[in-house]
Scaffold this motif. Structure first.
Motif, mmCIF file in Angstrom:
data_model
loop_
_atom_site.group_PDB
_atom_site.id
_atom_site.type_symbol
_atom_site.label_atom_id
_atom_site.label_comp_id
_atom_site.label_asym_id
_atom_site.label_seq_id
_atom_site.Cartn_x
_atom_site.Cartn_y
_atom_site.Cartn_z
ATOM 1 N N LEU A 79 3.487 -1.911 0.970
ATOM 2 C CA LEU A 79 2.054 -1.767 0.751
ATOM 3 C C LEU A 79 1.631 -2.508 -0.509
ATOM 4 O O LEU A 79 2.381 -2.609 -1.469
ATOM 5 N N SER A 80 0.399 -3.016 -0.501
ATOM 6 C CA SER A 80 -0.219 -3.557 -1.693
ATOM 7 C C SER A 80 -1.643 -3.048 -1.749
ATOM 8 O O SER A 80 -2.203 -2.619 -0.734
ATOM 9 N N GLY A 81 -2.242 -3.036 -2.936
ATOM 10 C CA GLY A 81 -3.585 -2.490 -3.050
ATOM 11 C C GLY A 81 -4.305 -3.049 -4.243
ATOM 12 O O GLY A 81 -3.731 -3.732 -5.089
ATOM 13 N N SER A 82 -5.603 -2.763 -4.323
ATOM 14 C CA SER A 82 -6.424 -3.252 -5.409
ATOM 15 C C SER A 82 -7.533 -2.247 -5.712
ATOM 16 O O SER A 82 -7.946 -1.479 -4.816
ATOM 17 N N SER A 83 -8.004 -2.243 -6.949
ATOM 18 C CA SER A 83 -9.128 -1.396 -7.320
ATOM 19 C C SER A 83 -10.445 -1.975 -6.843
ATOM 20 O O SER A 83 -11.486 -1.316 -6.920
ATOM 21 N N VAL B 145 -2.209 8.681 7.245
ATOM 22 C CA VAL B 145 -0.919 8.337 7.857
ATOM 23 C C VAL B 145 -1.018 6.895 8.360
ATOM 24 O O VAL B 145 -1.935 6.555 9.111
ATOM 25 N N LEU B 146 -0.088 6.053 7.934
ATOM 26 C CA LEU B 146 -0.069 4.661 8.373
ATOM 27 C C LEU B 146 0.921 4.507 9.519
ATOM 28 O O LEU B 146 2.123 4.700 9.337
ATOM 29 N N HIS B 147 0.413 4.171 10.691
ATOM 30 C CA HIS B 147 1.275 3.894 11.838
ATOM 31 C C HIS B 147 1.524 2.389 11.868
ATOM 32 O O HIS B 147 0.628 1.610 12.177
ATOM 33 N N ARG B 148 2.721 1.995 11.529
ATOM 34 C CA ARG B 148 3.010 0.571 11.438
ATOM 35 C C ARG B 148 3.442 0.023 12.789
ATOM 36 O O ARG B 148 3.956 0.738 13.639
ATOM 37 N N GLN C 11 2.131 6.230 -0.394
ATOM 38 C CA GLN C 11 3.570 6.062 -0.278
ATOM 39 C C GLN C 11 3.885 6.074 1.203
ATOM 40 O O GLN C 11 3.887 7.120 1.837
ATOM 41 N N ARG C 12 4.090 4.893 1.771
ATOM 42 C CA ARG C 12 4.161 4.754 3.224
ATOM 43 C C ARG C 12 5.137 5.740 3.857
ATOM 44 O O ARG C 12 6.279 5.856 3.377
ATOM 45 N N PRO C 13 4.667 6.465 4.879
ATOM 46 C CA PRO C 13 3.398 6.284 5.594
ATOM 47 C C PRO C 13 2.309 7.271 5.189
ATOM 48 O O PRO C 13 1.314 7.385 5.902
#
Length: 228
Positions: free
Chosen positions: A222-226, A211-214, A195-197
């Motif tokens: 965000l998007s993702g995959s298994s 921690v995502l530093h944009r 859940q950004r960040p």
């Protein structure tokens, strides 16, 4: 809302004209900033994906299209039946109006549409609201303003009985809403919520080390995959 699971097609029905119909700067003006209206639906339905035969219909209140999820043979949704919901005429509603008073977290049998359980809940959200399902957990995430910053809260419920397992929250960016600060959608991979960040443990709600530093404006979610 539209999804196919097995031999069933699931969808939601909205009022005419509720959807955004053009890709233009106008969409940003309609969506960005505080207290924007989200598209909602009046009922859910399921059809046989091959014949189109209606299997069931669920209609009891107003449903946000982004608070519907299907998993392990069941469909989960959040519904509002307050005065704002009953008075809706155009198929769009502010999140704080949707959340005013009590909301209903509902579990339906995917095949028959029969209600398994219903929980009465209250959420503080005013900008966005999402529901996801994973690993026997129903995750509800949304944002709201506190002072000069956007805040996000995460709630996890047991899919078996609807009991709350944990709750967590964090302070986000300064309010303004020009770059998607209020819209961040969770991504769940295995037992981790991104859940950004930040990241959170799906089972306990404990915040992780991620921690995502944009860079730039950061409008994208965000998007993702298994698989990778």
């Amino acid at each position: 809302y539209l999804a196919v699971v097995g031999e069933q097609l699931f969808g939601s029905a909205k009022k005419p004209g509720a959807s955004f119909q053009e890709m233009a700067r106008l969409n940003c003006d309609q969506l960005e900033g505080d207290f924007r209206e989200m598209i909602c639906s009046d009922y859910l339905f399921s059809l046989d994906r091959r014949t189109g035969e209606k299997k069931w219909t669920w209609q009891s209140g107003v449903i946000f299209n982004n608070t519907i999820a299907i998993g392990d043979g069941f469909l989960y949704l959040i519904e509002s039946r307050n005065t704002h919901a009953k008075a809706d005429t155009d198929g769009r509603m502010r999140v704080d109006h949707f959340c005013a008073g009590e909301n209903y977290l509902i579990k339906l049998n995917q095949v028959t549409g029969e209600q398994v359980w219903q929980k009465t809940l209250s959420f503080p959200f005013s900008q966005i609201m999402y529901l996801c399902y994973a690993e026997g957990k129903v995750l509800v995430v949304g944002s709201y303003n506190v002072g000069s910053h956007v805040h996000y809260s995460l709630y996890a419920f047991d899919s078996v009985d609807g009991g709350k397992i944990w709750q967590n929250s964090y302070k986000g960016d300064r309010i303004g809403g020009e770059h998607g600060e209020q819209w961040q959608h969770p991504v769940i991979i295995d037992h981790t919520i991104y859940q950004r960040p930040y990241s959170f443990d799906l089972n306990t709600g404990q915040q992780g080390n991620y921690v995502l530093h944009r860079g730039g404006g950061g409008c994208g979610g965000l998007s993702g995959s298994s698989y990778y």
